[in-house]
Write an enzyme that holds these catalytic residues in place. Structure first.
Site, mmCIF file in Angstrom:
data_model
loop_
_atom_site.group_PDB
_atom_site.id
_atom_site.type_symbol
_atom_site.label_atom_id
_atom_site.label_comp_id
_atom_site.label_asym_id
_atom_site.label_seq_id
_atom_site.Cartn_x
_atom_site.Cartn_y
_atom_site.Cartn_z
ATOM 1 N N ASP A 93 -25.242 28.901 -12.960
ATOM 2 C CA ASP A 93 -24.470 28.196 -12.040
ATOM 3 C C ASP A 93 -24.145 29.429 -10.988
ATOM 4 O OD1 ASP A 93 -21.696 25.862 -12.840
ATOM 5 O OD2 ASP A 93 -22.432 26.574 -11.006
ATOM 6 N N SER A 94 -23.257 28.866 -10.014
ATOM 7 C CA SER A 94 -23.149 29.786 -8.783
ATOM 8 C C SER A 94 -21.768 30.501 -9.072
ATOM 9 C CB SER A 94 -22.791 29.013 -7.609
ATOM 10 O OG SER A 94 -21.682 27.988 -7.750
ATOM 11 N N GLN A 190 -21.475 16.718 -3.822
ATOM 12 C CA GLN A 190 -19.800 16.557 -4.124
ATOM 13 C C GLN A 190 -19.539 15.293 -3.422
ATOM 14 O OE1 GLN A 190 -18.170 18.288 -6.069
ATOM 15 N NE2 GLN A 190 -19.476 20.186 -6.266
ATOM 16 N N GLY A 217 -19.013 17.934 -9.279
ATOM 17 C CA GLY A 217 -17.970 17.206 -9.206
ATOM 18 C C GLY A 217 -17.626 15.964 -10.114
ATOM 19 N N ASP A 267 -26.636 19.837 -18.730
ATOM 20 C CA ASP A 267 -26.358 20.985 -19.223
ATOM 21 C C ASP A 267 -24.939 20.700 -20.079
ATOM 22 O OD1 ASP A 267 -24.567 21.830 -16.610
ATOM 23 O OD2 ASP A 267 -23.945 23.032 -18.429
#
Ligand SMILES: CNc1nc2cc3nc[nH]c(=O)c3cc2[nH]1
Length: 373
Positions: A93-94, A190, A217, A267
């Protein structure tokens, strides 16, 4: 395995898709469930167990790893795969989502996000470029763009602002990622619970011609039907030949229904986190082993299972371990739960291949109603 990142659609059944992501480190059978290895470990599990259960890929979290042990340190130690001894694909993930949910004193602007570490209070600034740089230092196979995930419910103009900025950040992440044939950078759709913003986000990301697309989101407290409604809007606007990853989802029921809406990758911390708290997922529904009614129940969770944690240990013992807060309790229930999730994914993949996904869904949901007998 291939030298480049490739996604193949092998079969469809309605909107459900059976596919395969091929990468140099391995092939991912989709629909896929990706166990979450937050700080370089799938909590309470050995990674060879995680592999044995059928996981083709695991998740790492940029936010946690950049704070401890540090991205440059992981690079000096040979990258995340060598560090944790997992040689198959890793998706990271970022970090944006964890910053918003875990750190204090955070400021977010066009440049990026500034925040204090929840570990030692140190100040960090993460730009889209730095997030991609960190994921590169971790030698991550699938890297996520930096984005801003707005918790729902939220004001429409707030959702629009965050969605538009996330689109600009997607372009910056694509530029920073450059061309890495054996790896992929996914964009994140998003737009909150507003259909026209979801569509705009998906179409704009599609124009960036990325290798895969996440739906972000969501799973932020909205009702399941809102999540599914957003998938109805988002998936058709995404390219059919690219993988779709629904972030942070979810319960077995969420997964069943989201596959029917066109999602390929999932996930969630649900199987491991809830296992540590005494919750067991089985073919016949959930069992809370904290409950006193299990205190003298000599039955295993499911004697038909091939998983030792599910087949060989009595509910009485599991109840005892959880009530005593013994590590083995969380270990056995994490093992059971990940085994169940991967068994569910294997059943989903087979049902799509055989064109009987609707029946599989109905049977599975019917079995969950049976409870723990
Ligand atoms: C547990 N629910 C959940 N985990 C998420 C992780 C995410 N990462 C990046 N961007 C997201 O929008 C996002 C949404 C998420 N929902």
């Amino acid at each position: 395995m291939t030298e480049t990142f490739q996604f193949k659609l092998l079969a469809t059944d309605g909107k459900a898709r059976r596919g395969e992501v091929s990468m140099p480190r391995g092939t991912i059978r989709t629909p896929a469930f990706m166990p979450v290895g937050t700080v370089g470990t799938v909590k309470a599990m050995y990674l060879d167990q995680v592999r044995e259960l059928g996981a083709d890929i695991i998740l790492g979290n940029t936010y946690h790893l950049m704070l401890r042990p540090g991205a440059e340190r992981v690079a000096r130690l040979g990258g995340l795969h060598n560090f944790i001894r997992w040689d198959r694909p890793i998706l990271t993930d970022s970090g944006g989502f964890q910053v918003m949910s875990l750190s204090s004193l955070r400021k977010l602007n066009e440049q990026g996000v500034t925040f204090k570490s929840h570990v030692d209070g140190a100040l960090y600034h993460m730009s889209p470029e730095r997030s991609i740089e960190i994921q590169g230092l971790l030698d991550s196979d699938i890297q996520m763009q930096l984005d801003e995930c707005v918790a729902l419910p939220a004001e429409p103009n707030e959702i629009e602002r965050a969605m538009e900025m996330s689109l600009r950040w997607a372009e910056r992440c694509k530029a920073a990622f450059g061309d890495q044939p054996g790896k992929a950078m996914f964009g994140i759709v998003q737009g909150g619970d507003i259909p026209k913003l979801r569509e705009r986000s998906a179409l704009a990301l599609r124009d960036l011609d990325l290798k895969g697309y996440a739906v972000g989101g969501l799973a932020v407290g909205e009702p399941q039907e809102v999540m599914l409604d957003m998938l109805d809007v988002t998936c058709p606007a995404l390219p059919a030949e690219k993988p779709r990853y629904l972030m942070g989802v979810g319960t077995p029921d969420d997964i069943l229904k989201s596959v029917a809406h066109g999602i390929d990758m999932f996930d969630c911390v649900m199987p491991t986190r809830s296992g540590r708290h005494g919750l067991a997922f089985t073919r016949y529904g959930r069992i809370n082993l904290r409950n006193a009614r299990h205190a003298e129940d000599t039955r295993p969770l499911d004697e038909q299972s091939t998983c030792p944690a599910t087949r060989d240990y009595s509910r009485a013992y599991l109840h005892h371990l959880i009530r005593s807060n013994e590590s083995l309790g969380g270990m056995l229930l994490s093992w059971n739960n990940l085994a169940y999730y991967q068994e569910l994914m294997a059943g989903i993949r087979k049902a799509i291949e055989e064109g009987r996904y609707a029946d599989f869904m109905a049977e599975t949901q019917e079995n969950w109603k049976r409870g723990d007998l």
